[in-house]
Design a protein around this motif. Structure first.
Motif, short mmCIF file in Angstrom:
data_model
loop_
_atom_site.label_atom_id
_atom_site.label_comp_id
_atom_site.label_asym_id
_atom_site.label_seq_id
_atom_site.Cartn_x
_atom_site.Cartn_y
_atom_site.Cartn_z
N ASN A 6 -2.72 -6.21 -0.50
CA ASN A 6 -1.38 -6.09 0.01
C ASN A 6 -0.62 -4.63 0.15
OD1 ASN A 6 -2.03 -8.71 0.72
ND2 ASN A 6 -0.32 -9.96 -0.47
N TYR A 7 -0.68 -3.95 -0.81
CA TYR A 7 0.38 -2.83 -0.62
C TYR A 7 -0.50 -1.89 -0.50
CZ TYR A 7 5.04 -4.80 -3.22
OH TYR A 7 5.98 -5.09 -3.50
N LEU A 8 -1.79 -1.92 -1.08
CA LEU A 8 -2.88 -0.91 -0.60
C LEU A 8 -2.48 -0.87 1.27
CD1 LEU A 8 -4.59 0.97 -1.94
CD2 LEU A 8 -6.53 -0.43 -1.82
N LYS A 9 -2.54 -2.22 1.68
CA LYS A 9 -2.50 -1.83 3.58
C LYS A 9 -1.15 -0.87 3.94
CE LYS A 9 -4.32 -6.05 3.95
NZ LYS A 9 -5.02 -8.13 4.13
N LYS A 10 -0.11 -1.73 2.68
CA LYS A 10 1.33 -1.30 2.80
C LYS A 10 1.15 0.12 2.92
CE LYS A 10 6.18 -1.79 1.96
NZ LYS A 10 6.84 -2.66 1.27
N ALA A 11 0.93 1.27 1.59
CA ALA A 11 0.59 2.51 1.70
C ALA A 11 -0.12 3.19 2.78
CB ALA A 11 -0.42 2.05 0.80
N VAL A 12 -1.04 2.46 3.38
CA VAL A 12 -1.75 3.44 4.03
C VAL A 12 -1.11 3.98 5.63
CG1 VAL A 12 -3.67 2.94 5.96
CG2 VAL A 12 -4.53 2.13 3.78
N ARG A 13 -0.81 2.19 5.82
CA ARG A 13 0.65 2.41 6.99
C ARG A 13 1.69 3.27 7.29
NH1 ARG A 13 -0.05 -3.49 6.63
NH2 ARG A 13 2.17 -3.80 6.33
N MET A 14 2.05 3.14 5.68
CA MET A 14 3.10 4.63 5.38
C MET A 14 2.73 5.90 5.45
SD MET A 14 5.47 1.70 2.69
CE MET A 14 6.24 3.31 2.27
N ASN A 15 1.17 5.65 5.06
CA ASN A 15 0.82 7.55 4.63
C ASN A 15 1.58 7.60 3.73
OD1 ASN A 15 -0.96 9.25 5.48
ND2 ASN A 15 0.72 10.68 6.94
N TYR A 16 0.94 6.93 2.29
CA TYR A 16 2.09 7.28 1.21
C TYR A 16 0.81 7.23 0.40
CZ TYR A 16 4.83 6.54 -2.91
OH TYR A 16 5.71 7.01 -4.25
N PRO A 17 0.33 8.45 0.38
CA PRO A 17 -0.91 8.41 -0.68
C PRO A 17 -0.63 8.18 -2.31
CG PRO A 17 -0.20 10.81 -0.22
CD PRO A 17 0.37 9.93 0.82
N GLU A 18 0.33 8.56 -2.20
CA GLU A 18 1.09 8.09 -4.06
C GLU A 18 1.24 6.56 -4.16
OE1 GLU A 18 2.48 11.94 -2.86
OE2 GLU A 18 2.77 10.37 -1.96
N PHE B 133 9.05 1.17 -2.33
CA PHE B 133 7.70 0.74 -2.74
C PHE B 133 7.15 1.02 -4.11
CE2 PHE B 133 3.51 1.56 -3.07
CZ PHE B 133 2.52 0.65 -2.11
N ASP B 134 7.20 2.06 -4.04
CA ASP B 134 6.92 2.24 -6.54
C ASP B 134 7.82 1.14 -7.17
OD1 ASP B 134 5.90 4.59 -5.29
OD2 ASP B 134 7.06 5.72 -6.03
N VAL B 135 9.33 0.90 -7.03
CA VAL B 135 9.67 -0.17 -7.56
C VAL B 135 9.48 -1.52 -7.91
CG1 VAL B 135 11.84 -0.74 -8.59
CG2 VAL B 135 11.74 1.46 -8.50
#
Length: 479
Positions: free
Chosen positions: A58-70, A32-34
């Protein structure tokens, strides 16, 4: 015995599966980061801000679904960067606060280093260099602790380069140069070599700058350098050759930068207006007033175009951003107020841009007027010197060049007396230039008395009253 082996194999397989499952989230987060960093960087370099905002949505939505605060923090940092480029520092602070909150309990040192690096750039825009240096120091602390990765290896050289910039603005030349050199040793790219060259040029050391300009040029040709960074290299080369008075190479480098800008039509590079300005200064130095004025005008137009274009793309991007938020129903419920606040915050960017556009246009209009007058004066002085020199040499092209300098002068004289001959017009032109009788006699190889007689005849031919000074008469003729 077979059963025991079978059980052992199953247990081992289960442990492998558990281990893979444990590492899987980490790998997905790293991917995700890369992906986000590379795509965001590419869009940022190309100036495609509409696509950049859409990417981070789009990545903000994805981070929410992944429960990925970073991951959410990286998106906020990217949007903060857009606000900084718009000059909307208050809203940039809003997004930095959101990023900081998401990193509050993070043990990922790379993300912490990235946050403080971006935050240091924010403070440098505010010219708060002490705070910028403080954030840069924190970024280094976290970067050193971060696990080895390609992202870390790319970040650290830029931390050194940014530190060099902050130290330079503080006037700490020695530590600034060390930082630039260190960053260049680690990355050794066309960009970092250009930055070292810029340092030496800023400190008026063109000889030292030349070494790094040559390296930047070679690396640009041998490495896969982005168009925007190549434009920066050519701009630096033009800056350097201008300083060492190599007008031909300066012109070639700056024209190459313009070619790149034409090639990348959507690249709203912040360097291209500097290229136009450098070309204006180059042609002014070459006494080419026409082209100097042309590129000065292009410089001012580019400044305005850049702000208007960004305002337009940001407006469209904001509308899309809000509409997408309204359509999304699967986002985490607790995050909905944040996204609403986010949409409102991005909307306010337009207000900041509008104020910036109005202010810049006023300043540019005033600056363009002053620069235009300066260029006109410069061109006029140059032409006047040329005409005077032709008169002194008694050159046959004197009258022709004089007409170019004073296009209406001869026609006004002919209105008074259409029968004036070219020799008489040339004589009037010399009086217009306020040559004394002795000077005219010397330049035209006649006696002083002959000049006085010509003055008398010209008075009669143009009906100049006896009580009017002949020089004042010609001075008042429309030219």
């Amino acid at each position: 015995m077979v059963k025991i082996v079978t059980y052992a194999f199953c247990i081992g397989l289960l442990l492998v599966i558990i281990s893979c499952n444990k590492n899987s989230p980490d790998k997905r987060r790293e991917a995700f980061d890369v992906s986000l960093i590379n795509e965001n960087s590419e869009l940022q370099l190309s100036g495609e801000y509409e696509a950049l905002i859409r990417l981070n949505i789009n990545y903000l939505k994805k981070a929410v679904r992944m429960n990925y605060p970073e991951g959410k923090a990286l998106c906020y940092l990217n949007i903060a960067g857009v606000n900084v480029s718009a000059g909307n520092y208050e809203k940039a602070q809003f997004f930095f606060n959101k990023a900081e909150k998401n990193l509050e309990h993070s043990e990922n040192y790379y993300h912490q280093a990235t946050f403080y690096n971006d935050y240091s750039l924010y403070f440098s825009h505010l010219k708060s260099y002490d705070k910028a240096i403080d954030c840069n120091n924190k970024a280094f602390e976290y970067a050193i602790k971060a696990k080895d990765s390609d992202l870390k290896n790319k970040l650290i050289p830029r931390l050194y380069v940014n530190r060099g910039i902050y130290f330079a603005w503080k006037g700490w030349r020695g530590t600034s140069l060390k930082s630039f050199i260190k960053g260049n040793e680690l990355e050794n790219s066309a960009y970092t070599n250009s930055m070292v060259a810029q340092y030496y040029l800023f400190n008026q050391e063109p000889e030292a700058a030349g070494v790094y300009v040559a390296k930047a040029d070679n690396l640009m040709l041998s490495q896969k350098t982005s168009d925007v960074e190549s434009l920066w290299v050519y701009y630096t080369m033009g800056y350097y050759y201008n300083e060492v008075n190599n007008n031909e190479k300066a012109e070639q480098a700056l024209k190459k930068a313009l070619e790149i800008n034409i090639k990348t039509r959507r690249t709203y590079s912040s360097h291209i207006n500097g290229v136009y300005k450098a070309l204006a200064e180059l042609y002014k130095k070459k006494n080419d007033g026409g082209r100097a004025y042309y590129y000065l005008k292009k410089y001012m137009e580019e400044e305005n175009r850049l702000d208007v274009a960004r305002l337009s793309t940001m407006n469209k991007a904001t509308e899309n951003f809000i509409s997408e938020i309204k359509k999304e129903s699967d986002w985490h419920k607790n995050d909905l107020p944040l996204f609403i606040a986010l949409s409102i915050a991005v909307l306010t960017i337009l207000g900041g841009y509008l104020r910036k556009v109005i202010t810049v246009m006023k300043v540019n209009k005033s600056a363009l007027k002053m620069e235009t007058e300066e260029l006109k004066t410069h061109v006029y002085t140059r032409q006047l010197e040329e005409v005077i020199e032709l008169a002194r040499k008694n050159d046959s092209s004197f009258l022709l060049k004089f007409k170019e300098l004073y296009p209406d002068f001869v026609s006004e004289l002919l209105k008074i007396n259409p029968d004036l001959e070219n020799s008489e017009l040339s004589f009037c032109a010399m009086l217009k230039l306020r040559f004394s009788s002795k000077e005219i006699a010397d330049y035209t190889f006649v006696q002083h008395r002959s000049v006085q007689q010509k003055k008398y005849r010209i008075r009669k031919r143009l009906t100049i009253p006896a009580d009017v000074d002949i020089y004042d008469f010609f001075e008042n003729i429309k030219s």
